[in-house]
Design a protein around this motif. Structure first.
Motif, PDB file in Angstrom:
ATOM      1  N   GLY A  53     -64.160  24.426 -38.217  1.00 27.17           N
ATOM      2  CA  GLY A  53     -64.406  23.474 -39.296  1.00 27.17           C
ATOM      3  C   GLY A  53     -65.026  24.106 -40.525  1.00 27.17           C
ATOM      4  N   PRO A  54     -65.067  23.347 -41.631  1.00 33.43           N
ATOM      5  CA  PRO A  54     -65.528  23.911 -42.910  1.00 33.43           C
ATOM      6  C   PRO A  54     -67.037  23.892 -43.116  1.00 33.43           C
ATOM      7  N   GLN A  55     -67.766  23.056 -42.358  1.00 37.31           N
ATOM      8  CA  GLN A  55     -69.180  22.849 -42.680  1.00 37.31           C
ATOM      9  C   GLN A  55     -69.978  24.140 -42.683  1.00 37.31           C
ATOM     10  N   TRP A  56     -69.764  24.996 -41.668  1.00 35.50           N
ATOM     11  CA  TRP A  56     -70.545  26.222 -41.545  1.00 35.50           C
ATOM     12  C   TRP A  56     -69.680  27.469 -41.713  1.00 35.50           C
ATOM     13  N   ALA A  57     -68.466  27.297 -42.218  1.00 37.65           N
ATOM     14  CA  ALA A  57     -67.539  28.432 -42.312  1.00 37.65           C
ATOM     15  C   ALA A  57     -68.078  29.555 -43.194  1.00 37.65           C
ATOM     16  N   GLY A  58     -68.844  29.208 -44.203  1.00 36.32           N
ATOM     17  CA  GLY A  58     -69.372  30.222 -45.104  1.00 36.32           C
ATOM     18  C   GLY A  58     -70.400  31.136 -44.471  1.00 36.32           C
ATOM     19  N   LEU A  59     -70.901  30.758 -43.283  1.00 35.10           N
ATOM     20  CA  LEU A  59     -71.866  31.601 -42.594  1.00 35.10           C
ATOM     21  C   LEU A  59     -71.214  32.780 -41.888  1.00 35.10           C
ATOM     22  N   ALA A  60     -69.906  32.702 -41.663  1.00 34.79           N
ATOM     23  CA  ALA A  60     -69.214  33.687 -40.839  1.00 34.79           C
ATOM     24  C   ALA A  60     -69.209  35.060 -41.486  1.00 34.79           C
ATOM     25  N   ALA A  61     -68.948  36.078 -40.646  1.00 35.37           N
ATOM     26  CA  ALA A  61     -68.937  37.457 -41.134  1.00 35.37           C
ATOM     27  C   ALA A  61     -67.937  37.641 -42.265  1.00 35.37           C
ATOM     28  N   ASP A  62     -66.798  36.932 -42.172  1.00 36.05           N
ATOM     29  CA  ASP A  62     -65.786  37.045 -43.224  1.00 36.05           C
ATOM     30  C   ASP A  62     -65.833  35.861 -44.182  1.00 36.05           C
ATOM     31  N   GLY A  63     -66.905  35.075 -44.109  1.00 40.88           N
ATOM     32  CA  GLY A  63     -67.012  33.894 -44.959  1.00 40.88           C
ATOM     33  C   GLY A  63     -67.911  34.092 -46.155  1.00 40.88           C
ATOM     34  N   GLY A  64     -68.520  35.278 -46.277  1.00 43.16           N
ATOM     35  CA  GLY A  64     -69.339  35.576 -47.444  1.00 43.16           C
ATOM     36  C   GLY A  64     -70.795  35.784 -47.125  1.00 43.16           C
ATOM     37  N   ALA A  65     -71.421  34.857 -46.405  1.00 39.01           N
ATOM     38  CA  ALA A  65     -72.865  34.942 -46.178  1.00 39.01           C
ATOM     39  C   ALA A  65     -73.236  35.880 -45.031  1.00 39.01           C
ATOM     40  N   ASP A  66     -72.371  36.004 -44.032  1.00 44.36           N
ATOM     41  CA  ASP A  66     -72.652  36.801 -42.839  1.00 44.36           C
ATOM     42  C   ASP A  66     -74.001  36.402 -42.239  1.00 44.36           C
ATOM     43  N   GLN A  67     -74.199  35.101 -42.095  1.00 44.46           N
ATOM     44  CA  GLN A  67     -75.443  34.561 -41.542  1.00 44.46           C
ATOM     45  C   GLN A  67     -75.215  33.817 -40.232  1.00 44.46           C
ATOM     46  N   LEU A  68     -74.014  33.943 -39.671  1.00 45.78           N
ATOM     47  CA  LEU A  68     -73.687  33.167 -38.484  1.00 45.78           C
ATOM     48  C   LEU A  68     -74.594  33.504 -37.308  1.00 45.78           C
ATOM     49  N   GLY A  69     -74.941  34.782 -37.139  1.00 50.33           N
ATOM     50  CA  GLY A  69     -75.756  35.171 -35.998  1.00 50.33           C
ATOM     51  C   GLY A  69     -77.091  34.444 -35.965  1.00 50.33           C
ATOM     52  N   GLY A  70     -77.760  34.387 -37.103  1.00 51.12           N
ATOM     53  CA  GLY A  70     -79.038  33.679 -37.155  1.00 51.12           C
ATOM     54  C   GLY A  70     -78.877  32.205 -36.854  1.00 51.12           C
ATOM     55  N   PHE A  71     -77.802  31.610 -37.343  1.00 45.83           N
ATOM     56  CA  PHE A  71     -77.550  30.197 -37.086  1.00 45.83           C
ATOM     57  C   PHE A  71     -77.317  29.946 -35.603  1.00 45.83           C
TER      58      PHE A  71
END
Length: 290
Positions: A53-71
């Motif tokens: 889904g789009p809600q947290w997609a920007g957190l992904a490694a290829d989504g720009g923020a690369d913050q998925l791990g912390g989330f």
């Protein structure tokens, strides 16, 4: 006057947040409800997970923020809390070497697998030493790990299996104490039955797996099974807590990852014992533990 009986201790080792619930969530909840001392050690933060889904997609490694791990630390904490008995202290996440020590390697051949911080790039001796530290601190009676194939071939799952085997060999050699070791696996007959039951309620956009698409083992290789029907609702809630990675079907009897392939949420979890040959099929992983 001494205290109560010594606690039984169960250690589960997993590669990424959500693996603990997908593969062993019912077992975790079952033994927590029984008063067993349970520890879940996760090797990476799951930074390379495919976000649903789009809600947290920007957190992904290829989504720009690369913050998925912390989330995903938060998702793991919520999942473990869902698996914990009401009114108890929620089971807390533990990360091998501390949160962020090693990074999710992604699938074999991906750019992530070449990251210097990737788990597969770490010297095996370093990973083993960190895991031996966990074993010494927790002193488990039972350990749950992956099979040599890493369940479905993920390089991090393979590394967890490899490191666990090496660490346990050293630990049991040092202490002289036996540890029961199980690999978390899927029973072929149970998988077929679950998929057959799901065939008439596949959510829109999902699909049933093709032949052999989901890994499973012949029933005669199963050496232990845990009835998790009493805590199945906790497993469903824990799956839902991993919302960036897992979607629970409206029926609450199936789930899907980002590939939208239907997988049943069973009432039994299956294992293969690897530290010693057994006879029959155990229904308690602590059978024979004194």
């Amino acid at each position: 006057m001494t205290g109560g009986p010594p606690s039984r201790r169960l250690l589960l080792v997993h590669a990424h947040p959500d693996d603990e619930t997908l593969m062993t969530g019912g077992t975790i909840a079952h033994y927590l409800a029984a008063g067993v001392d349970v520890a879940v050690v996760t090797f990476t933060l799951g930074e390379e997970g495919e976000v649903i889904g789009p809600q947290w997609a920007g957190l992904a490694a290829d989504g720009g923020a690369d913050q998925l791990g912390g989330f995903r630390i938060g998702e793991l904490a919520a999942a473990l809390a869902a698996l914990s008995p009401d009114g108890s202290e929620p089971l807390a996440p533990r990360f091998l070497g501390g949160a962020g020590r090693w990074r999710d390697s992604g699938m074999a051949g991906s750019p992530a697998s070449r990251n210097p911080r990737a788990l597969v790039q770490a010297p095996l001796t370093d990973v083993v030493e960190a895991l031996i530290g966990e074993l010494r601190a927790f002193d488990p009676h039972v350990v749950i790990t992956y099979d040599a194939a890493g369940t479905y071939g993920h390089p991090d799952h393979r590394r967890v299996h490899e490191a666990c085997a090496a660490a346990l060999a050293r630990y049991t050699g040092e202490t002289g104490r036996a540890v029961k070791v199980y690999e978390s696996i899927t029973a072929a007959t149970a998988l077929r039955a679950g998929l057959a039951a799901a065939a008439d309620r596949v959510p829109a956009g999902w699909r049933l797996p093709g032949p052999g698409e989901l890994p499973s083992y012949p029933d005669d290789e199963i050496t232990a099974q845990i009835d998790v029907s009493a805590v199945r609702g906790r497993k469903v809630a824990a799956l839902a807590a991993h919302a960036t990675q897992v979607t629970v079907a409206p029926s609450a009897t199936e789930y899907a990852l980002s590939n939208n392939i239907v997988q049943p949420i069973g009432t039994v979890e299956y294992y293969r014992r690897v530290d010693a040959p057994g006879s029959g099929r155990e229904t308690d992983l602590f059978e024979g533990v004194r």
